[in-house]
Design a protein around this motif. Structure first.
Motif, mmCIF file in Angstrom:
data_model
loop_
_atom_site.group_PDB
_atom_site.id
_atom_site.type_symbol
_atom_site.label_atom_id
_atom_site.label_comp_id
_atom_site.label_asym_id
_atom_site.label_seq_id
_atom_site.Cartn_x
_atom_site.Cartn_y
_atom_site.Cartn_z
ATOM 1 N N TRP A 68 3.909 37.737 -3.957
ATOM 2 C CA TRP A 68 5.018 37.022 -4.587
ATOM 3 C C TRP A 68 6.212 37.965 -4.662
ATOM 4 C CZ3 TRP A 68 5.443 31.985 -5.824
ATOM 5 C CH2 TRP A 68 4.271 31.225 -5.820
ATOM 6 N N TYR A 69 7.399 37.401 -4.445
ATOM 7 C CA TYR A 69 8.658 38.140 -4.533
ATOM 8 C C TYR A 69 9.556 37.455 -5.552
ATOM 9 C CZ TYR A 69 7.443 40.031 0.102
ATOM 10 O OH TYR A 69 6.821 40.632 1.163
ATOM 11 N N ALA A 111 0.885 36.616 -9.526
ATOM 12 C CA ALA A 111 1.541 35.302 -9.443
ATOM 13 C C ALA A 111 2.283 35.035 -10.747
ATOM 14 C CB ALA A 111 0.500 34.215 -9.187
ATOM 15 N N LYS A 116 6.211 24.953 -10.962
ATOM 16 C CA LYS A 116 6.274 24.902 -9.501
ATOM 17 C C LYS A 116 7.507 24.121 -9.092
ATOM 18 C CE LYS A 116 1.372 25.343 -8.587
ATOM 19 N NZ LYS A 116 0.179 24.739 -7.982
ATOM 20 N N ALA A 135 10.731 32.829 -8.137
ATOM 21 C CA ALA A 135 9.733 33.614 -7.417
ATOM 22 C C ALA A 135 9.328 32.814 -6.185
ATOM 23 C CB ALA A 135 8.522 33.872 -8.310
ATOM 24 N N TYR A 136 8.971 33.530 -5.114
ATOM 25 C CA TYR A 136 8.567 32.839 -3.890
ATOM 26 C C TYR A 136 7.489 33.623 -3.166
ATOM 27 C CZ TYR A 136 11.754 36.145 -1.591
ATOM 28 O OH TYR A 136 12.386 37.289 -1.156
ATOM 29 N N ARG A 137 6.744 32.876 -2.348
ATOM 30 C CA ARG A 137 5.673 33.458 -1.538
ATOM 31 C C ARG A 137 5.699 32.754 -0.189
ATOM 32 N NH1 ARG A 137 0.145 31.837 -3.700
ATOM 33 N NH2 ARG A 137 0.620 29.991 -2.465
#
Length: 172
Positions: A68-69, A111, A116, A135-137
């Motif tokens: 996750w970023y 996470a 979401k 946050a994104y993955r």
């Protein structure tokens, strides 16, 4: 007048190229091929392939699931080859994920908790906004290539001496 042909490359089908200088000396340029860089990178290693002041373009080999970023500012992801899913989460407390004054993407330890926001499926040529504070993955079922636009930060890897090719030919 010379005729030029556009050729689309891919992770498994690229030709390391050169610079076609129209009215200049190729010695004035350095270049790298995003597919060449991605083919030699670890999954989700974000290798800078272009830089303008603090802004960078990163070549990313997408394969499997990324960490996750999060980032304090907006970023963009452009799918250059393959198919990539992006999962987005609006954290319960975005200030705890990343310093609002920070620059560049930060890898999260776990996470994030939060709502979401959905998912985006990118195929070659599709671009997505990665909103600041979210946050994104990334996830890819097969090796793919992403080009990100961001500000240089802790997740950016610099390998200029390894990836840049320079031409020593003189212009016609």
């Amino acid at each position: 007048m010379a005729e030029y042909k556009t050729v689309f490359g891919g992770l498994n089908d690229f030709t390391p190229g050169g610079v076609d200088a129209i009215d200049d000396n190729p010695k004035n340029y350095v270049f790298s091929n995003v597919f060449d860089v991605a083919s030699k990178s670890a999954p989700y290693e974000r290798v800078a392939v272009g830089k303008n002041l603090e802004y960078v373009m990163e070549a990313v080999r997408a394969e499997g699931q990324s960490p996750w970023y999060a980032c304090a500012h907006d970023e963009f992801a452009l799918c250059m080859d393959g198919e990539v899913e992006i999962h987005l989460v609006k954290p319960d407390d975005s200030d705890s994920l990343v310093d609002p004054d920070s620059e560049g993407a930060v890898v999260l330890d776990e996470a994030p908790d939060g709502r979401k926001m959905g998912r985006i499926v990118l195929r070659r040529g599709h671009q997505a906004l990665l909103p600041g504070g979210a946050a994104y993955r990334f996830e890819a079922g097969a090796p793919s290539v992403i080009l990100t636009q961001t500000i240089q930060g802790p997740a950016t890897v610099e390998r200029w001496a390894e990836i840049c090719h320079s031409e020593s030919l003189s212009a016609n």
